[in-house]
Write a protein that holds these residues in place. Structure first.
Motif, PDB file in Angstrom:
ATOM      1  N   ARG A  30      86.807 -22.012  24.465  1.00 16.72           N
ATOM      2  CA  ARG A  30      88.199 -21.616  24.712  1.00 16.72           C
ATOM      3  C   ARG A  30      89.177 -22.658  24.155  1.00 16.72           C
ATOM      4  N   ALA A  31      88.871 -23.947  24.354  1.00 17.95           N
ATOM      5  CA  ALA A  31      89.762 -25.008  23.893  1.00 17.95           C
ATOM      6  C   ALA A  31      89.485 -25.426  22.453  1.00 17.95           C
ATOM      7  N   ALA A  32      88.510 -24.781  21.820  1.00 17.78           N
ATOM      8  CA  ALA A  32      88.172 -25.043  20.409  1.00 17.78           C
ATOM      9  C   ALA A  32      87.919 -26.526  20.152  1.00 17.78           C
ATOM     10  N   ILE A  33      87.007 -27.095  20.959  1.00 20.85           N
ATOM     11  CA  ILE A  33      86.630 -28.503  20.795  1.00 20.85           C
ATOM     12  C   ILE A  33      85.348 -28.541  19.980  1.00 20.85           C
ATOM     13  N   ALA A  34      85.427 -28.985  18.756  1.00 22.89           N
ATOM     14  CA  ALA A  34      84.258 -28.977  17.874  1.00 22.89           C
ATOM     15  C   ALA A  34      83.225 -30.004  18.346  1.00 22.89           C
ATOM     16  N   PRO A  35      81.987 -29.574  18.613  1.00 18.70           N
ATOM     17  CA  PRO A  35      80.944 -30.531  18.975  1.00 18.70           C
ATOM     18  C   PRO A  35      80.709 -31.533  17.844  1.00 18.70           C
ATOM     19  N   TYR A  36      80.386 -32.744  18.202  1.00 17.84           N
ATOM     20  CA  TYR A  36      80.146 -33.791  17.217  1.00 17.84           C
ATOM     21  C   TYR A  36      78.775 -33.591  16.576  1.00 17.84           C
ATOM     22  N   ASP A  37      78.736 -33.679  15.259  1.00 17.31           N
ATOM     23  CA  ASP A  37      77.479 -33.543  14.524  1.00 17.31           C
ATOM     24  C   ASP A  37      77.074 -34.924  14.014  1.00 17.31           C
ATOM     25  N   VAL A  38      75.954 -35.423  14.490  1.00 18.17           N
ATOM     26  CA  VAL A  38      75.537 -36.792  14.184  1.00 18.17           C
ATOM     27  C   VAL A  38      75.272 -37.005  12.692  1.00 18.17           C
TER      28      VAL A  38
ATOM     29  N   THR B 184      76.398 -35.505   9.948  1.00 16.56           N
ATOM     30  CA  THR B 184      77.580 -35.423   9.085  1.00 16.56           C
ATOM     31  C   THR B 184      78.756 -36.253   9.606  1.00 16.56           C
ATOM     32  N   ARG B 185      78.636 -36.723  10.858  1.00 21.61           N
ATOM     33  CA  ARG B 185      79.705 -37.499  11.497  1.00 21.61           C
ATOM     34  C   ARG B 185      81.003 -36.704  11.579  1.00 21.61           C
ATOM     35  N   ARG B 186      80.873 -35.417  11.810  1.00 23.90           N
ATOM     36  CA  ARG B 186      82.038 -34.553  11.960  1.00 23.90           C
ATOM     37  C   ARG B 186      82.049 -33.940  13.359  1.00 23.90           C
ATOM     38  N   GLY B 187      83.244 -33.513  13.770  1.00 23.86           N
ATOM     39  CA  GLY B 187      83.389 -32.945  15.095  1.00 23.86           C
ATOM     40  C   GLY B 187      83.988 -33.948  16.061  1.00 23.86           C
ATOM     41  N   GLU B 188      84.211 -33.523  17.281  1.00 25.41           N
ATOM     42  CA  GLU B 188      84.943 -34.344  18.247  1.00 25.41           C
ATOM     43  C   GLU B 188      84.197 -34.606  19.556  1.00 25.41           C
ATOM     44  N   LEU B 189      83.622 -33.561  20.149  1.00 30.55           N
ATOM     45  CA  LEU B 189      83.070 -33.692  21.498  1.00 30.55           C
ATOM     46  C   LEU B 189      81.631 -34.205  21.446  1.00 30.55           C
ATOM     47  N   LYS B 190      81.439 -35.419  21.942  1.00 23.91           N
ATOM     48  CA  LYS B 190      80.114 -36.044  21.896  1.00 23.91           C
ATOM     49  C   LYS B 190      79.287 -35.759  23.154  1.00 23.91           C
ATOM     50  N   HIS B 191      79.907 -35.956  24.316  1.00 25.06           N
ATOM     51  CA  HIS B 191      79.184 -35.773  25.572  1.00 25.06           C
ATOM     52  C   HIS B 191      80.079 -35.098  26.608  1.00 25.06           C
ATOM     53  N   LEU B 192      79.441 -34.427  27.533  1.00 27.88           N
ATOM     54  CA  LEU B 192      80.070 -33.986  28.772  1.00 27.88           C
ATOM     55  C   LEU B 192      79.368 -34.712  29.917  1.00 27.88           C
ATOM     56  N   LEU B 193      80.144 -35.425  30.726  1.00 26.01           N
ATOM     57  CA  LEU B 193      79.605 -36.160  31.864  1.00 26.01           C
ATOM     58  C   LEU B 193      80.145 -35.513  33.130  1.00 26.01           C
ATOM     59  N   VAL B 194      79.255 -34.990  33.945  1.00 26.88           N
ATOM     60  CA  VAL B 194      79.663 -34.230  35.128  1.00 26.88           C
ATOM     61  C   VAL B 194      79.003 -34.841  36.356  1.00 26.88           C
ATOM     62  N   THR B 195      79.818 -35.165  37.368  1.00 23.78           N
ATOM     63  CA  THR B 195      79.323 -35.746  38.618  1.00 23.78           C
ATOM     64  C   THR B 195      79.734 -34.857  39.779  1.00 23.78           C
ATOM     65  N   GLU B 196      78.785 -34.621  40.703  1.00 27.05           N
ATOM     66  CA  GLU B 196      79.107 -33.854  41.905  1.00 27.05           C
ATOM     67  C   GLU B 196      78.993 -34.748  43.134  1.00 27.05           C
ATOM     68  N   SER B 197      79.992 -34.702  43.992  1.00 26.41           N
ATOM     69  CA  SER B 197      79.970 -35.466  45.231  1.00 26.41           C
ATOM     70  C   SER B 197      79.128 -34.739  46.268  1.00 26.41           C
ATOM     71  N   PRO B 198      78.723 -35.428  47.347  1.00 28.18           N
ATOM     72  CA  PRO B 198      77.984 -34.748  48.418  1.00 28.18           C
ATOM     73  C   PRO B 198      78.773 -33.617  49.062  1.00 28.18           C
ATOM     74  N   ASP B 199      80.100 -33.638  48.925  1.00 30.46           N
ATOM     75  CA  ASP B 199      80.937 -32.573  49.485  1.00 30.46           C
ATOM     76  C   ASP B 199      81.151 -31.426  48.503  1.00 30.46           C
ATOM     77  N   GLY B 200      80.532 -31.494  47.316  1.00 27.58           N
ATOM     78  CA  GLY B 200      80.620 -30.403  46.359  1.00 27.58           C
ATOM     79  C   GLY B 200      81.770 -30.480  45.388  1.00 27.58           C
ATOM     80  N   GLU B 201      82.506 -31.601  45.367  1.00 29.90           N
ATOM     81  CA  GLU B 201      83.599 -31.762  44.424  1.00 29.90           C
ATOM     82  C   GLU B 201      83.066 -32.314  43.109  1.00 29.90           C
ATOM     83  N   LEU B 202      83.762 -31.998  42.010  1.00 30.81           N
ATOM     84  CA  LEU B 202      83.268 -32.357  40.684  1.00 30.81           C
ATOM     85  C   LEU B 202      84.218 -33.301  39.946  1.00 30.81           C
TER      86      LEU B 202
END
Length: 368
Positions: free
Chosen positions: A104-112, A114-132
């Motif tokens: 939806r946001a048109a974030i091009a994944p990084y391609d190792v 060719t060294r092109r693209g933008e998004l390298k990683h997504l880091l997601v953490t969940e708390s014990p209460d279910g918040e992200l």
């Protein structure tokens, strides 16, 4: 535990998955006991096999329309692991939504290659209460405006989202994240509730990836510390203050030292909200000790390399009566213990922080 990714050879991160879990625990315990002898070992603390990882570190690959979230195979192609059963249920539910957000946001994944693209990683953490907490690791700020534009959609699709940020990692090397963080939400910290204590986690702060094992680790440290009733405690490499806040008592002077200013800010906030008498300072753990009178108890929770010769030497000469050493590497623990012969390891416990792998956490009580 069954995993179709492991069976198909797509992911071998859980390298011990083919071994029965009781055999895994026995092997880890034997290796640790061989390295650290003469200790009264408590039974190891077993971990849940599924849904225990409170943090997902997903490599983003593929295309804007078809991103993969997971790892790279030996050929450099993306392997999608958004259904990995190790992650908490909240993370498993969030990852498909985040994949849709990349499109939806048109974030091009990084391609190792060719060294092109933008998004390298997504880091997601969940708390014990279910918040992200969701962090987008980008090569540059180019997609930030689009992420901000579509953030309301993400918050509606992912009601548990509390903290969202962008981390900038412009270099082409195997580094998970960079130094610069842009927080995109009003909320800046994730509350990690452990044993009734809220530990505030900022985007760049470290927290154990297995909440159940972290809770058991802090409980055991608190029990051993309370037996000797120290009047003063130093928590070195304190992170967001897990040990320090669990050891805080009325009349006990508790100080945490951590090189990360973000973590110190988090720990200070946690102490204030909980009304606990613990204070925190930013600085190098080893350098901080020089020319200071020793406390009654020192807690050390270093990275895999251990505390090293300088800190080991200081502890040996300091007169400290007790040390709690939390280690994720029994080999460096054994090396450090050899440099502190006056501090004898008397009790220990293995906590299986990372089941189905060769990794673990060990807590050892040292007594002069």
């Amino acid at each position: 535990m069954l995993c179709h990714h492991f069976d198909a050879g797509r992911c071998r991160s859980c390298s011990l998955l083919g071994l029965p879990y009781d055999v895994q625990l026995l092997d880890k315990r034997r290796r640790v006991e061989d390295l650290v002898a003469g200790v009264a070992w408590l039974p190891p603390v077993a971990s849940p096999q599924l849904g225990f990882r409170n943090k997902a570190k997903m490599v983003v690959h593929g295309t804007v329309d078809e991103p993969t979230l997971g790892i790279l195979n030996p050929a450099g192609a993306g392997v999608d692991l958004r259904d990995c059963p190790l992650h908490t249920p909240g993370i498993q539910a969030a990852l498909p939504v985040l994949a849709a957000f990349v499109t939806r946001a048109a974030i091009a994944p990084y391609d190792v290659p060719t060294r092109r693209g933008e998004l390298k990683h997504l880091l997601v953490t969940e708390s014990p209460d279910g918040e992200l907490m969701v962090r987008f690791v980008l090569r540059s700020q180019e997609p930030v405006t689009r992420i901000q534009k579509h953030l309301p959609w993400l918050r509606e699709a992912l009601p548990a989202l509390g903290v969202a940020s962008v981390n900038l990692q412009p270099e082409h090397k195997a580094v998970l994240e960079g130094d610069r963080e842009l927080v995109l939400t009003e909320q800046e910290t994730l509350r990690m509730r452990v044993n009734g204590i809220d530990l505030h986690l900022r985007p760049q702060s470290f927290f154990q990836t297995n909440t159940a094992m972290a809770a058991a680790l802090y409980q055991q440290a608190r029990a051993w510390a309370d037996e000797s009733a120290p009047g003063s405690v130093w928590d070195l490499y304190c992170g967001v203050g897990g040990f320090a806040l669990h050891l805080a008592r009325p009349g006990r002077d508790v100080l945490g030292v951590e090189i990360s200013t973000e973590a110190v800010a988090s720990a200070t906030l946690s102490a204030q909200e909980a009304g606990l008498a613990a204070r925190f300072e930013a600085g190098d753990a080893t350098s901080y000790l020089l020319d200071r009178p020793a406390p009654d108890l020192v807690v050390v929770n270093p990275p895999r390399r251990g505390i090293g010769s300088e800190l080991s030497g200081w502890l040996e000469e300091s007169g400290v009566r007790h040390v709690l050493y939390s280690s994720c590497n029994a080999q460096t623990l054994a090396t450090d213990l050899a440099a502190m012969p006056s501090l004898r390891p008397v009790r220990g416990q293995l906590l299986d922080m990372f089941p189905n792998t060769g990794h673990y956490e060990v807590l050892v009580l040292l007594e002069r």
